[in-house]
Design an enzyme around this catalytic site. Sequence first.
Site, PDB file in Angstrom:
ATOM      1  N   ASP A  17      17.718   0.360  15.225  1.00 14.49           N
ATOM      2  CA  ASP A  17      18.503  -0.873  15.461  1.00 14.49           C
ATOM      3  C   ASP A  17      17.466  -1.969  16.269  1.00 14.49           C
ATOM      4  OD1 ASP A  17      20.691   0.097  14.378  1.00 14.49           O
ATOM      5  OD2 ASP A  17      21.891  -0.206  16.190  1.00 14.49           O
ATOM      6  N   LYS A 115      24.689   0.364   9.010  1.00 13.04           N
ATOM      7  CA  LYS A 115      25.658   0.772   9.320  1.00 13.04           C
ATOM      8  C   LYS A 115      26.565  -0.264  10.248  1.00 13.04           C
ATOM      9  CE  LYS A 115      23.426   1.920  13.628  1.00 13.04           C
ATOM     10  NZ  LYS A 115      24.159   1.048  14.494  1.00 13.04           N
ATOM     11  N   CYS A 160      23.641   3.350  20.483  1.00 14.45           N
ATOM     12  CA  CYS A 160      23.334   3.966  19.247  1.00 14.45           C
ATOM     13  C   CYS A 160      22.309   5.133  19.207  1.00 14.45           C
ATOM     14  CB  CYS A 160      22.687   2.577  18.293  1.00 14.45           C
ATOM     15  SG  CYS A 160      24.146   1.516  17.827  1.00 14.45           S
TER      16      CYS A 160
HETATM   17  C1  VGL Z   1      24.781  -1.244  19.357  1.00 11.52           C
HETATM   18  C2  VGL Z   1      26.380  -1.896  20.708  1.00 11.52           C
HETATM   19  C3  VGL Z   1      26.899  -2.758  19.508  1.00 11.52           C
HETATM   20  C4  VGL Z   1      23.397  -0.539  19.500  1.00 11.52           C
HETATM   21  C5  VGL Z   1      25.255  -1.653  18.400  1.00 11.52           C
HETATM   22  O1  VGL Z   1      22.525  -0.648  18.649  1.00 11.52           O
HETATM   23  O2  VGL Z   1      22.928   0.284  20.567  1.00 11.52           O
HETATM   24  N1  VGL Z   1      25.344  -1.313  20.655  1.00 11.52           N
HETATM   25  N2  VGL Z   1      26.300  -2.396  18.254  1.00 11.52           N
END
Ligand code: VGL
Length: 210
Positions: A17, A115, A160
């Site tokens: 991410d 995702k 994540c």
């Molecule tokens: C994430 C919160 C919401 C992450 C993704 O990538 O850690 N955290 N969506």
Amino acid sequence: MSSRLNPGAQDLLLVIDVQNDFCAGGALAVPGGDEVVAKINQLATAFAHVLLTQDWHPPGHSSFASQHPGHRPFDTMQLPYGAQTLWPDHCVQGSHGAELHPELAIAHAELILRKGYRAEVDSYSAFYENDRHTPTGLAGYLRERGLQRLFLVGLATDYCVHYSALDGRREGFEVVVLLDACRGLDSNGSLARALSAMRAAGVELREDAG
Ligand code: VGL
Ligand code: ZN
């Protein structure tokens, strides 16, 4: 330097991410998020196999606080599958915020795994959605490719990265988290909790990737 890692043919760099919304100026900016980009680019040169994940929510996703009147970002609420932290709208499919960081330069990455694309369930982990039951297909992909040891880097350490590391162990992979190439959100002690949960699950935590 990254050569200290000396990754082999069964090792994978799993980049979690690294997207605009998790970096400076983004909708859910992780403190110091941008700082991991150069480090990850450098690490990636040592790996034959690199996979990127991309948080990829439809507009109106159920993890967005905006969908729950009376709730605010970082509140926790009960959704049908369990407790869910609520977030500002972020990583909306096709938006600038959902794009990978523009300075992430890993041309040889073999797969981008998206995702969180189902409106009714969030997915922190690259392996399982937040119902802890619905698979993304990653475990099967890795097994079929003969990849056995996963080196995790990216954002956010306590969400994540954390959930992906635990699920990697649960699926029988060796998991190493390179902490200096990760940054955390750390809301209400979440970072310390995540680090001890990862340790307890047999995840190797390395402070200095080299
Ligand atoms: C994430 C919160 C919401 C992450 C993704 O990538 O850690 N955290 N969506
Ligand atoms: Zn998200």
